[in-house]
Motif scaffolding. Structure first.
Motif, PDB file in Angstrom:
ATOM      1  N   VAL A 154      38.023  42.862  43.334  1.00  0.00           N
ATOM      2  CA  VAL A 154      39.133  43.408  44.109  1.00  0.00           C
ATOM      3  C   VAL A 154      39.890  44.369  43.210  1.00  0.00           C
ATOM      4  O   VAL A 154      39.875  44.246  41.983  1.00  0.00           O
ATOM      5  CB  VAL A 154      40.087  42.304  44.616  1.00  0.00           C
ATOM      6  CG1 VAL A 154      39.396  41.371  45.586  1.00  0.00           C
ATOM      7  CG2 VAL A 154      40.713  41.541  43.459  1.00  0.00           C
ATOM      8  N   ARG A 155      40.544  45.334  43.833  1.00  0.00           N
ATOM      9  CA  ARG A 155      41.454  46.253  43.113  1.00  0.00           C
ATOM     10  C   ARG A 155      42.791  46.117  43.801  1.00  0.00           C
ATOM     11  O   ARG A 155      42.957  46.581  44.920  1.00  0.00           O
ATOM     12  CB  ARG A 155      40.931  47.681  43.192  1.00  0.00           C
ATOM     13  CG  ARG A 155      41.825  48.704  42.478  1.00  0.00           C
ATOM     14  CD  ARG A 155      41.148  50.066  42.395  1.00  0.00           C
ATOM     15  NE  ARG A 155      42.018  51.074  41.805  1.00  0.00           N
ATOM     16  CZ  ARG A 155      42.788  51.901  42.531  1.00  0.00           C
ATOM     17  NH1 ARG A 155      42.760  51.837  43.866  1.00  0.00           N
ATOM     18  NH2 ARG A 155      43.568  52.778  41.939  1.00  0.00           N
ATOM     19  N   GLY A 156      43.696  45.403  43.131  1.00  0.00           N
ATOM     20  CA  GLY A 156      44.923  45.046  43.834  1.00  0.00           C
ATOM     21  C   GLY A 156      44.579  44.074  44.949  1.00  0.00           C
ATOM     22  O   GLY A 156      44.095  42.973  44.695  1.00  0.00           O
ATOM     23  N   VAL A 157      44.790  44.498  46.183  1.00  0.00           N
ATOM     24  CA  VAL A 157      44.436  43.643  47.323  1.00  0.00           C
ATOM     25  C   VAL A 157      43.252  44.200  48.099  1.00  0.00           C
ATOM     26  O   VAL A 157      42.846  43.631  49.119  1.00  0.00           O
ATOM     27  CB  VAL A 157      45.635  43.481  48.278  1.00  0.00           C
ATOM     28  CG1 VAL A 157      46.795  42.794  47.576  1.00  0.00           C
ATOM     29  CG2 VAL A 157      46.064  44.818  48.852  1.00  0.00           C
ATOM     30  N   ASP A 158      42.666  45.278  47.610  1.00  0.00           N
ATOM     31  CA  ASP A 158      41.553  45.910  48.320  1.00  0.00           C
ATOM     32  C   ASP A 158      40.210  45.383  47.809  1.00  0.00           C
ATOM     33  O   ASP A 158      40.066  45.087  46.621  1.00  0.00           O
ATOM     34  CB  ASP A 158      41.586  47.430  48.134  1.00  0.00           C
ATOM     35  CG  ASP A 158      42.822  48.058  48.753  1.00  0.00           C
ATOM     36  OD1 ASP A 158      43.311  49.072  48.211  1.00  0.00           O
ATOM     37  OD2 ASP A 158      43.332  47.495  49.748  1.00  0.00           O
TER      38      ASP A 158
ATOM     39  N   PRO B  16      45.085  22.727  61.901  1.00  0.00           N
ATOM     40  CA  PRO B  16      44.198  23.573  61.095  1.00  0.00           C
ATOM     41  C   PRO B  16      44.964  24.513  60.166  1.00  0.00           C
ATOM     42  O   PRO B  16      46.002  25.069  60.542  1.00  0.00           O
ATOM     43  CB  PRO B  16      43.391  24.352  62.137  1.00  0.00           C
ATOM     44  CG  PRO B  16      44.162  24.263  63.403  1.00  0.00           C
ATOM     45  CD  PRO B  16      44.922  22.970  63.349  1.00  0.00           C
ATOM     46  N   VAL B  17      44.411  24.682  58.969  1.00  0.00           N
ATOM     47  CA  VAL B  17      44.999  25.547  57.942  1.00  0.00           C
ATOM     48  C   VAL B  17      44.091  26.758  57.743  1.00  0.00           C
ATOM     49  O   VAL B  17      42.882  26.613  57.547  1.00  0.00           O
ATOM     50  CB  VAL B  17      45.148  24.791  56.605  1.00  0.00           C
ATOM     51  CG1 VAL B  17      45.712  25.702  55.518  1.00  0.00           C
ATOM     52  CG2 VAL B  17      46.039  23.552  56.782  1.00  0.00           C
ATOM     53  N   VAL B  18      44.670  27.950  57.815  1.00  0.00           N
ATOM     54  CA  VAL B  18      43.956  29.209  57.556  1.00  0.00           C
ATOM     55  C   VAL B  18      44.472  29.763  56.238  1.00  0.00           C
ATOM     56  O   VAL B  18      45.687  29.957  56.082  1.00  0.00           O
ATOM     57  CB  VAL B  18      44.183  30.232  58.682  1.00  0.00           C
ATOM     58  CG1 VAL B  18      43.519  31.577  58.344  1.00  0.00           C
ATOM     59  CG2 VAL B  18      43.651  29.702  60.020  1.00  0.00           C
ATOM     60  N   LEU B  19      43.593  29.962  55.274  1.00  0.00           N
ATOM     61  CA  LEU B  19      43.975  30.508  53.967  1.00  0.00           C
ATOM     62  C   LEU B  19      43.488  31.952  53.838  1.00  0.00           C
ATOM     63  O   LEU B  19      42.311  32.249  54.064  1.00  0.00           O
ATOM     64  CB  LEU B  19      43.365  29.673  52.835  1.00  0.00           C
ATOM     65  CG  LEU B  19      43.525  30.219  51.405  1.00  0.00           C
ATOM     66  CD1 LEU B  19      45.003  30.312  51.004  1.00  0.00           C
ATOM     67  CD2 LEU B  19      42.749  29.347  50.409  1.00  0.00           C
ATOM     68  N   ASP B  20      44.419  32.845  53.491  1.00  0.00           N
ATOM     69  CA  ASP B  20      44.084  34.245  53.200  1.00  0.00           C
ATOM     70  C   ASP B  20      44.320  34.466  51.707  1.00  0.00           C
ATOM     71  O   ASP B  20      45.457  34.589  51.272  1.00  0.00           O
ATOM     72  CB  ASP B  20      44.956  35.200  54.037  1.00  0.00           C
ATOM     73  CG  ASP B  20      44.465  36.649  53.958  1.00  0.00           C
ATOM     74  OD1 ASP B  20      44.726  37.419  54.895  1.00  0.00           O
ATOM     75  OD2 ASP B  20      43.823  37.010  52.939  1.00  0.00           O
ATOM     76  N   PRO B  21      43.258  34.498  50.909  1.00  0.00           N
ATOM     77  CA  PRO B  21      43.405  34.568  49.457  1.00  0.00           C
ATOM     78  C   PRO B  21      43.610  35.994  48.961  1.00  0.00           C
ATOM     79  O   PRO B  21      42.833  36.527  48.152  1.00  0.00           O
ATOM     80  CB  PRO B  21      42.074  33.996  48.962  1.00  0.00           C
ATOM     81  CG  PRO B  21      41.092  34.487  49.980  1.00  0.00           C
ATOM     82  CD  PRO B  21      41.828  34.486  51.298  1.00  0.00           C
ATOM     83  N   VAL B  22      44.675  36.629  49.430  1.00  0.00           N
ATOM     84  CA  VAL B  22      44.897  38.049  49.173  1.00  0.00           C
ATOM     85  C   VAL B  22      44.875  38.352  47.671  1.00  0.00           C
ATOM     86  O   VAL B  22      45.631  37.777  46.896  1.00  0.00           O
ATOM     87  CB  VAL B  22      46.247  38.509  49.763  1.00  0.00           C
ATOM     88  CG1 VAL B  22      46.457  40.006  49.494  1.00  0.00           C
ATOM     89  CG2 VAL B  22      46.302  38.228  51.262  1.00  0.00           C
ATOM     90  N   GLY B  23      44.015  39.246  47.251  1.00  0.00           N
ATOM     91  CA  GLY B  23      43.974  39.691  45.860  1.00  0.00           C
ATOM     92  C   GLY B  23      43.423  38.671  44.889  1.00  0.00           C
ATOM     93  O   GLY B  23      43.571  38.823  43.673  1.00  0.00           O
ATOM     94  N   VAL B  24      42.729  37.639  45.416  1.00  0.00           N
ATOM     95  CA  VAL B  24      42.105  36.675  44.491  1.00  0.00           C
ATOM     96  C   VAL B  24      41.107  37.436  43.613  1.00  0.00           C
ATOM     97  O   VAL B  24      40.421  38.348  44.067  1.00  0.00           O
ATOM     98  CB  VAL B  24      41.398  35.547  45.279  1.00  0.00           C
ATOM     99  CG1 VAL B  24      40.203  36.073  46.050  1.00  0.00           C
ATOM    100  CG2 VAL B  24      40.973  34.413  44.359  1.00  0.00           C
ATOM    101  N   GLY B  25      41.152  37.105  42.320  1.00  0.00           N
ATOM    102  CA  GLY B  25      40.323  37.849  41.372  1.00  0.00           C
ATOM    103  C   GLY B  25      41.082  38.929  40.634  1.00  0.00           C
ATOM    104  O   GLY B  25      40.704  39.347  39.536  1.00  0.00           O
ATOM    105  N   ALA B  26      42.182  39.383  41.240  1.00  0.00           N
ATOM    106  CA  ALA B  26      42.967  40.458  40.587  1.00  0.00           C
ATOM    107  C   ALA B  26      43.791  39.918  39.429  1.00  0.00           C
ATOM    108  O   ALA B  26      43.995  40.604  38.423  1.00  0.00           O
ATOM    109  CB  ALA B  26      43.885  41.129  41.610  1.00  0.00           C
ATOM    110  N   THR B  27      44.288  38.693  39.570  1.00  0.00           N
ATOM    111  CA  THR B  27      45.059  38.064  38.491  1.00  0.00           C
ATOM    112  C   THR B  27      44.665  36.593  38.378  1.00  0.00           C
ATOM    113  O   THR B  27      44.197  35.975  39.349  1.00  0.00           O
ATOM    114  CB  THR B  27      46.580  38.114  38.761  1.00  0.00           C
ATOM    115  OG1 THR B  27      46.892  37.265  39.881  1.00  0.00           O
ATOM    116  CG2 THR B  27      47.063  39.534  39.032  1.00  0.00           C
TER     117      THR B  27
END
Ligand SMILES: Nc1ncnc2c1ncn2[C@@H]1O[C@H](COP(=O)(O)OP(=O)(O)O)[C@@H](O)[C@H]1O
Ligand SMILES: Cc1ncsc1CCOP(=O)(O)O
Ligand SMILES: [Mg+2]
Length: 279
Positions: free
Chosen positions: A150-154, A103-114
């Motif tokens: 998102v703002r940065g990673v938040d 299984p693959v777990v994806l954490d799309p940190v900051g998607v939308g920021a750039t």
């Protein structure tokens, strides 16, 4: 309850026995969790994986990731500080994981920021079979296409209803979506689990989302039902956060207590305090 649960779980209100059994299975199985992740929280993720009862390895050279992932119980892809080389490695590792049923777990940190983050998250979702997409509300809203920021990673929040946003994202991506926040929403589009464990102090520390992905990977490594395993993982982490908040004096003592409380968490305590509601 065997370590590898079947998909027959259909409890209306998932009682604590299921998360407890999964935590015990992680502790007894000690699955290897291969991470390709960011440079900010990499050490936190390695150690929270150990506190959960699993074994971390962080390896991102394109030359070795296919070999490394073959020994793992799950793969975590975290785009927090991504580079072109890292993306190549993620795709190599992810394809090999898919071939092997890991299984693959994806954490799309900051998607939308750039644009780079958004395109990379989309490329991974289009190319790989991602078992669990774990992100904060803003990240999931962006990927659902229903409005999120998102703002940065938040997280900057979402436009619509949290449950509908998470379900739309699960429907669109074909993954289990684990959308974190004050109340976590976990869904495979057909089932919806709300996880009410946790403490606001978890929102005031960098890395808790990344760590949630590592714990999720440890749980999905020992289960067949990835939605149930993802909800159970967040209940365990949230329970540790509740206990840590009782003893902490500020963010950094909270961080230390969070690791200690997860390591000390027993299946019995989780059985008695997991707050997971199936909608
Ligand atoms: N206000 C809150 N109350 C309780 N738990 C929270 C709260 N905010 C975040 N959490 C928990 O902290 C972890 C990280 O969630 P979140 O802050 O949404 O991720 P990220 O760090 O990626 O933005 C999750 O396990 C979530 O359940
Ligand atoms: C601050 C920061 N910048 C790039 S990755 C990262 C950590 C993000 O951690 P989390 O998603 O758990 O808040
Ligand atoms: Mg995050």
């Amino acid at each position: 309850m065997p370590g590898n649960m079947n998909k027959g779980i259909s409890a209306r209100f998932m009682n604590g026995a299921i998360p407890a059994a999964l935590l015990a299975a992680v502790r007894s199985g000690r699955p290897l969790i291969h991470h390709i992740t960011n440079s900010v929280t990499i050490n936190d993720c390695a150690n929270i994986t150990i506190c959960t009862g699993a074994a971390p390895v962080m390896a991102e050279a394109p030359e070795e990731v296919a070999e490394m992932v073959a020994a793992a119980g799950a793969l975590v892809l975290n785009i927090g500080t991504l580079s072109a080389t890292q993306v190549d490695a993620m795709l190599i590792a992810g394809r090999r994981a898919n071939e092997l049923g890991i299984p693959v777990v994806l954490d799309p940190v900051g998607v939308g920021a750039t644009r780079f983050r958004t395109e990379t998250a989309q490329r991974i979702l289009d190319t790989l079979d991602v078992a669990v997409l774990k992100g904060n509300a803003g990240e999931i809203g962006v990927l659902a296409g229903t409005g999120g920021s998102v703002r940065g990673v938040d997280s900057g929040g979402i436009a619509g209803d949290p449950i509908e946003t998470a379900r739309e994202c699960a429907h669109l991506t074909g993954t289990v979506v684990s959308m974190t926040g004050a109340v976590d929403v976990v869904t495979d589009d057909s089932r919806v689990f709300l996880v009410r464990n946790g403490n606001p102090a978890m929102d005031r520390l960098s890395g808790t989302g990344c760590m949630a992905s590592s714990i999720t990977a440890a749980f999905v490594a020992v289960a067949d039902d990835y939605a149930v395993a993802s909800a159970a993982a967040l209940a365990a982490f949230g329970r540790a956060g509740e206990r840590a908040a009782l003893e902490a004096r500020g963010p950094y003592s909270f961080r230390t207590a969070l690791f200690d409380e997860l390591a000390a968490l027993t299946p019995d305590d989780l059985a008695g305090h997991a707050r997971i509601e199936e909608r």
